[in-house]
Design an enzyme around this catalytic site. Structure first.
Site, short mmCIF file in Angstrom:
data_model
loop_
_atom_site.label_atom_id
_atom_site.label_comp_id
_atom_site.label_asym_id
_atom_site.label_seq_id
_atom_site.Cartn_x
_atom_site.Cartn_y
_atom_site.Cartn_z
N TYR A 135 150.10 24.95 95.02
CA TYR A 135 149.57 26.11 95.73
C TYR A 135 150.68 26.94 96.36
CZ TYR A 135 150.34 23.61 100.16
OH TYR A 135 150.92 22.96 101.22
N ARG A 154 169.35 65.30 75.69
CA ARG A 154 168.46 64.76 76.72
C ARG A 154 168.77 63.33 77.08
NH1 ARG A 154 162.77 65.45 73.80
NH2 ARG A 154 162.02 65.29 75.95
N LYS A 211 162.61 57.25 76.08
CA LYS A 211 162.33 58.53 75.44
C LYS A 211 162.64 58.47 73.94
CE LYS A 211 163.39 62.03 78.05
NZ LYS A 211 164.36 62.88 78.77
N ARG A 241 151.44 21.91 111.07
CA ARG A 241 152.85 21.55 111.24
C ARG A 241 153.12 21.19 112.68
NH1 ARG A 241 157.44 25.95 110.25
NH2 ARG A 241 156.66 26.71 112.25
N MET A 243 168.19 62.19 85.83
CA MET A 243 169.35 62.43 84.98
C MET A 243 169.25 63.80 84.31
SD MET A 243 170.23 58.74 83.49
CE MET A 243 168.67 58.59 82.73
N THR A 261 160.45 28.04 102.43
CA THR A 261 161.54 28.72 101.70
C THR A 261 162.34 29.68 102.58
OG1 THR A 261 159.87 30.25 100.89
CG2 THR A 261 160.56 28.50 99.40
N ASN A 262 161.82 30.04 103.75
CA ASN A 262 162.65 30.87 104.63
C ASN A 262 163.86 30.07 105.11
OD1 ASN A 262 160.55 32.58 104.32
ND2 ASN A 262 159.81 32.42 106.43
N CYS A 274 155.12 27.40 101.77
CA CYS A 274 154.51 28.11 102.89
C CYS A 274 155.44 29.14 103.51
CB CYS A 274 154.02 27.12 103.95
SG CYS A 274 155.34 26.18 104.72
N ARG A 293 155.08 58.67 76.82
CA ARG A 293 155.31 57.32 77.32
C ARG A 293 154.02 56.84 77.95
NH1 ARG A 293 158.86 59.82 82.11
NH2 ARG A 293 157.09 61.02 82.80
N SER A 309 155.86 20.54 101.31
CA SER A 309 155.62 21.98 101.38
C SER A 309 156.98 22.63 101.59
CB SER A 309 154.69 22.31 102.55
OG SER A 309 154.54 23.71 102.64
N HIS A 360 157.79 67.38 90.53
CA HIS A 360 158.73 66.33 90.92
C HIS A 360 158.18 65.50 92.08
CE1 HIS A 360 162.12 64.82 93.38
NE2 HIS A 360 162.58 64.45 92.20
N GLY A 387 163.43 62.94 86.61
CA GLY A 387 164.26 63.93 87.27
C GLY A 387 165.61 63.43 87.74
P1 ADP Z 1 163.11 64.86 81.58
O1 ADP Z 1 163.32 63.44 81.24
O2 ADP Z 1 163.68 65.27 82.89
O3 ADP Z 1 161.68 65.25 81.39
P2 ADP Z 1 163.64 66.01 79.02
O4 ADP Z 1 164.77 65.53 78.21
O5 ADP Z 1 162.32 65.48 78.64
O6 ADP Z 1 163.96 65.70 80.54
O7 ADP Z 1 163.66 67.57 78.92
C1 ADP Z 1 163.44 68.48 79.94
C2 ADP Z 1 162.46 69.54 79.48
O8 ADP Z 1 162.94 70.22 78.33
C3 ADP Z 1 161.11 68.98 79.10
O9 ADP Z 1 160.11 69.83 79.56
C4 ADP Z 1 161.14 68.94 77.61
O10 ADP Z 1 159.85 69.05 77.08
C5 ADP Z 1 162.01 70.16 77.27
N1 ADP Z 1 162.70 69.95 76.01
C6 ADP Z 1 163.52 68.94 75.72
N2 ADP Z 1 163.96 69.02 74.44
C7 ADP Z 1 163.40 70.11 73.92
C8 ADP Z 1 163.44 70.71 72.62
N3 ADP Z 1 164.14 70.18 71.64
N4 ADP Z 1 162.74 71.84 72.42
C9 ADP Z 1 162.02 72.37 73.44
N5 ADP Z 1 161.92 71.85 74.68
C10 ADP Z 1 162.61 70.72 74.92
MG MG Z 2 161.17 26.29 108.85
MG MG Z 3 160.75 64.81 79.85
#
Ligand code: ADP
Ligand code: MG
Ligand code: MG
Length: 895
Positions: free
Chosen positions: A875, A91, A22, A636, A102, A790-791, A855, A335, A787, A451, A100
């Site tokens: 192979y 964040r 991120k 074999r 952390m 590997t098991n 094999c 990303r 040959s 999620h 989701g």
């Molecule tokens: P996750 O990795 O679980 O998506 P994020 O850190 O991206 O967690 O944030 C959770 C939510 O909060 C996301 O929808 C993100 O867009 C929003 N968010 C994070 N930082 C800000 C910010 N500075 N202003 C507005 N919304 C934010």
């Molecule tokens: Mg054998």
């Molecule tokens: Mg996010």
């Protein structure tokens, strides 16, 4: 000076180790000039130090102070100031995305004073209190460890009291009151006041994010995804922008292409007047981007432009999180997006056709695991079936299982071997265990970015979301829909490619991709008919796999014991048989003959039993060599201990004892029992098997070798091109191989003379004992090929007996980190792999033209294939249905 903090404006996308995904991508977007709210990243170094010492490095506090000052100066606002306060989000963000898993806390900096300032400055009182109650809620839950339901229930009550359904229908006064109630929850549950000091909030939130790296569910996720535990997370502190500032504001997520199907064109969900996680949580129904364009054309145009920019820059599908604050677009995350298997193939070839990537890159972007997902069968569209409802196709596949309504039941039933479909209103990170256990996931709420959808796609689990006609009662464990009722344990079927949900089991048919792999492109295109998406998919797979075949150095053979398997393997692209196990040929009706070999009291008796086996074996090999005409076929000689062909010791003992009691003793049974006792071994895996058996039981190997030679002669006479090779199992000493080879040469000469042809079948050794690997230079003096089995090599190197250890203590070994993955699944490159390396080098030093293959089951494992390519094997051989996967992975290993 070692630095724990870096501003967004300083980094770039290649710093994922330090900044997390991120953070690195926020930096990259900043560098590209996209509108990112300014902020800074606390590096993963800080997390690792924190995990080691249990407290924040003292320098970090100072650096955070400096970074906050820089932020305040740049924006002309102060953190938590009374007038126009600066607020920040805190964040999490590790190197690999863990959706989701952390924590994130928004609106940090709000307190009893700054909430007033925020209301005044924004001119929107409702917004200010909404933000404050959100802070207390998120902070309470993630930082102070208070049960989130307490807040959610209080919020629900407030809505109920007012008779409204939506958060947005609560006004400033309601939210202000809610804020007081939330503070009370904090007071009662944590025994302290909600912290008012902005810096204290910030520090506590930072620690909470660092700690979230090691929560149970985060660790579970990492183990599954094979993400190392010691990477640590970065922490991003980002100035807040607000999507909850009324109707011209909003928040959303979007993809530059459809991550479910790969269809071109942007794709996403938008929620007006909302903040952050409201979209992902699926609490209100979202707008599509098409609808967003209608309500806010300018922001949509800006978003499109930003996405186009990102896609061209990353040259791949990107997903983004964005917020519109009073008509101004802000980018909050991007990303390279996760995608389903079909999308991966389609997008890769699309990007080639758009001249954004090369075919080599396209090949690198798909995986064998994805290809094998595409080979799963699909529901038979011609079968009689009862449609319950239709939701959104979130992750493809055809899943049939018993409905369960909570994660614990899913895990319990799956542990008993049942297929279950997890049915939830919506999923949250606590459902992860159940999602792993289930064959499919079905939810009533949420979009393709919810999620459930994101996590299911990530693990290749079939998933249908947003089936909003479902009336789910998790307490009664039932669902009602369109006049049907489904209770826990009833069978349902979900189609993750169409979103359809059926009552009862639905029969399945081969997928178009497996039709392609077995019968070619035309057959697959026929099956696809007018379905352009499917036609496009099989064409993409064809193009990429063809490229892999052109690029790969490794040949791909198959393990096949019967002509039927061999036929299948060949149609799937196998270039030979790397392992034909002959023991299967001694089962069934032939077992009696084997029994006679074992029980024989003299040579004559034994020979007559062997003679009876000869034509049968010859026919087996003849059929195999016919099927594999022109291709190497490695046979074999018999490997398992002979008592595997005899009755079970206990059963037979009981039978004989009972018979004795009745005075009806059967002499044959008594004789058999004596033999079974004699052959019984405490540790058969390390006992009389493989070459040892061949050298100890007279005539056994000779029979097989003769059958191979005669079958070859038959084929030659019929005008075929047989390439049988004789493989000797469990060789530990070159002397063993010498003896077998001398016998083989004698038989070849004899058969050759009788039939008037010259027979020169290669004889080689399986390398499956450490001693064989360590004396490979000697063994190669005799062996014409190696040959690796590997098991067995893994079992004998580790001293593990596979059947005994996998269930017994592997789970614990994986948990405590002794193993990161079972060495039976992916080759242990450091240990077992070292033996392979030594054997290849020393074997080839003796005999430069030594052919070397593998094999064991590792021959079809993507990561192991890379290893085998790197150590120079000729192979890999794997089960027939893994052949396409191995072709693809061998191609990927070569680029
Ligand atoms: P996750 O990795 O679980 O998506 P994020 O850190 O991206 O967690 O944030 C959770 C939510 O909060 C996301 O929808 C993100 O867009 C929003 N968010 C994070 N930082 C800000 C910010 N500075 N202003 C507005 N919304 C934010
Ligand atoms: Mg054998
Ligand atoms: Mg996010």
């Amino acid at each position: 000076m070692a630095s724990y903090v870096q501003d967004f404006s300083e980094g770039d996308k290649d710093q994922k180790d330090l900044l997390g995904g991120k953070g690195a991508n926020l930096a990259e977007m900043t560098r590209l000039g996209l509108p990112v709210p300014p902020g800074f990243t606390i590096t993963t170094d800080a997390c690792r130090d924190y995990m080691r010492t249990g407290h924040l490095p003292p320098e970090l506090r100072v650096e955070v102070t400096m970074a906050v000052r820089r932020l305040e100066d740049a924006l002309g606002r102060g953190l938590g100031d009374f007038h126009d306060p600066l607020l920040v989000s805190v964040r999490s963000g590790a190197k690999f995305s863990m959706p989701g898993m952390m924590e994130t806390v928004l609106n940090v900096g709000l307190n009893d004073a700054s909430v007033i300032g925020l209301a005044e400055f924004s001119g929107d009182e409702r917004f200010a209190w909404d933000s404050y109650r959100r802070l207390i809620q998120m902070f309470g839950k993630t930082v102070l460890d208070i049960d989130g339901d307490l807040f959610a229930e209080t919020l629900d009550k407030a809505k109920a009291a007012k008779g409204v359904h939506d958060d947005v229908d609560l006004d400033a006064a309601d939210l202000r009151q809610l804020t007081e109630q939330f503070k009370e929850i904090v007071r009662v549950e944590s025994g302290r006041e909600f912290p008012q000091h902005p810096r204290e909030q910030l520090d506590l939130a930072i620690v909470a994010v660092l700690k979230s790296w090691n929560t149970e569910r985060a660790r579970l996720y990492r183990r599954r995804e094979r993400i190392p535990d010691d990477l640590g997370t970065a922490v991003n502190v980002c100035s807040m922008v607000f999507g909850n500032l009324g109707p011209t504001s909003g928040t959303g997520v979007a993809f530059t292409r459809d991550p479910a199907t790969g269809r071109t064109g942007d794709y996403g969900d938008y929620l007006v007047n909302a903040q952050g996680e409201d979209v992902v949580a699926g609490i209100r129904n979202t707008l599509s981007l098409v609808e967003m364009e209608e309500v806010d054309p300018q922001s949509y145009a800006d978003l499109r432009q930003a996405m186009r920019r990102l896609e061209t820059h990353y040259r791949d599908l990107c997903d983004v999180e964005f917020t519109v604050e009073r008509g101004k677009l802000w980018m909050l995350q991007t990303r390279v997006g996760k995608r389903t298997a079909p999308a991966a193939f389609r997008i890769a070839t699309q990007l080639v056709d758009e001249h954004l990537i090369t075919m080599d890159e396209a090949l690198a972007r798909v995986s064998g695991a994805q290809l094998s997902q595409l080979m799963f069968p699909q529901f038979d569209s011609t079968a009689e079936r009862t449609l319950l409802t239709k939701g959104m196709a979130a992750s493809p596949g055809a899943a049939v299982g018993r409905a369960v309504f909570d994660s614990a039941t899913a895990q319990a039933r799956a542990a008993e071997g049942e297929d279950v479909v997890l049915v939830r209103r919506e999923t949250n990170p606590d459902d992860l265990g159940g999602m792993i256990a289930a064959v499919g996931v079905l939810t009533a709420r949420g979009g393709k970015t919810s999620h459930a959808a994101v996590v299911a796609r990530g693990m290749g689990r079939t998933c249908v979301v947003g089936a909003d006609e479902l009336d789910i009662d998790p307490v009664a464990r039932t669902l009602k829909v369109n006049g049907h009722a489904v209770s826990e344990g009833d069978v349902i079927a979900i189609d993750g490619s169409t979103g359809e949900v059926y009552l009862g089991a639905v029969p399945v048919v081969p997928s178009p991709v497996s039709t392609y792999l077995e019968s070619g492109l035309d057959a697959a295109l026929d099956q696809a008919g007018d379905d352009e998406q499917t036609a496009d998919l099989v064409t993409s797979v064809h193009r990429i796999l063809t490229h892999a075949d052109e690029k790969r150095r490794l040949r791909v053979h198959a393990n096949a014991d019967t002509a039927e398997d061999a036929h299948r393997a060949r149609s799937l692209g196998a270039q030979g048989i790397g392992l034909c196990r002959t023991e299967h040929m001694f089962l069934g009706e032939r077992r009696v003959l084997v029994e006679r070999v074992v029980l024989a009291e003299d040579d004559e008796e034994r020979q007559s039993a062997l003679d009876a086996l000869l034509p049968l074996q010859r026919a087996d090999f003849g059929a195999l060599l016919t099927e594999m005409d022109g291709l190497p076929t490695t046979i074999r000689l018999i490997d398992p201990p002979l008592h595997e062909f005899l009755p079970d010791l206990t059963e037979l003992s009981v039978k004989v004892a009972l018979a004795e009691e009745r005075g009806e003793v059967d002499a044959a049974d008594v004789k058999l029992l004596a033999a079974v006792r004699r052959m019984h071994e405490a540790n058969p895996m390390l006992g009389l098997r493989g070459v040892r058996l061949g050298l100890v039981v007279p005539g056994l190997f000779s029979l097989q070798i003769r059958a191979i030679c005669e079958a070859t002669a038959d084929r030659l006479e019929a005008g075929g091109t047989p390439h049988a090779e004789i493989m000797v199992p469990l060789v530990g000493s070159v002397m063993e191989l010498h003896l077998v080879r001398d016998e083989a040469l004698r038989i070849m000469a004899e058969v050759g003379e009788t039939r008037g042809i010259a027979l020169d079948l290669p004889v080689g050794a399986m390398i499956e004992l450490p001693r064989a690997a360590l004396t490979a230079d000697r063994i190669a003096e005799v062996a014409q090929f190696f040959s690796f089995g590997t098991n067995d090599l893994t079992q004998t190197t580790w001293g593990f007996s596979r059947d005994d250890v996998e269930g017994a203590f592997f789970p614990e070994y994986l948990e405590n980190g002794v193993l990161t993955i079972s060495p039976f699944e992916t080759i242990d490159a450091k240990g077992v792999g070292r033996l392979v390396r030594i054997a290849v080098e020393e074997g080839r030093a003796t005999r430069p033209d030594l052919t070397v293959g593998v094999c064991g089951e590792h021959g079809g494992d993507p990561e192991s294939i890379r290893f085998f390519d790197a150590v120079g094997l000729d192979y890999v051989s794997c089960s027939p249905f893994r052949v396409p996967v191995a072709r693809l992975e061998a191609g990927r290993a070569a680029i």
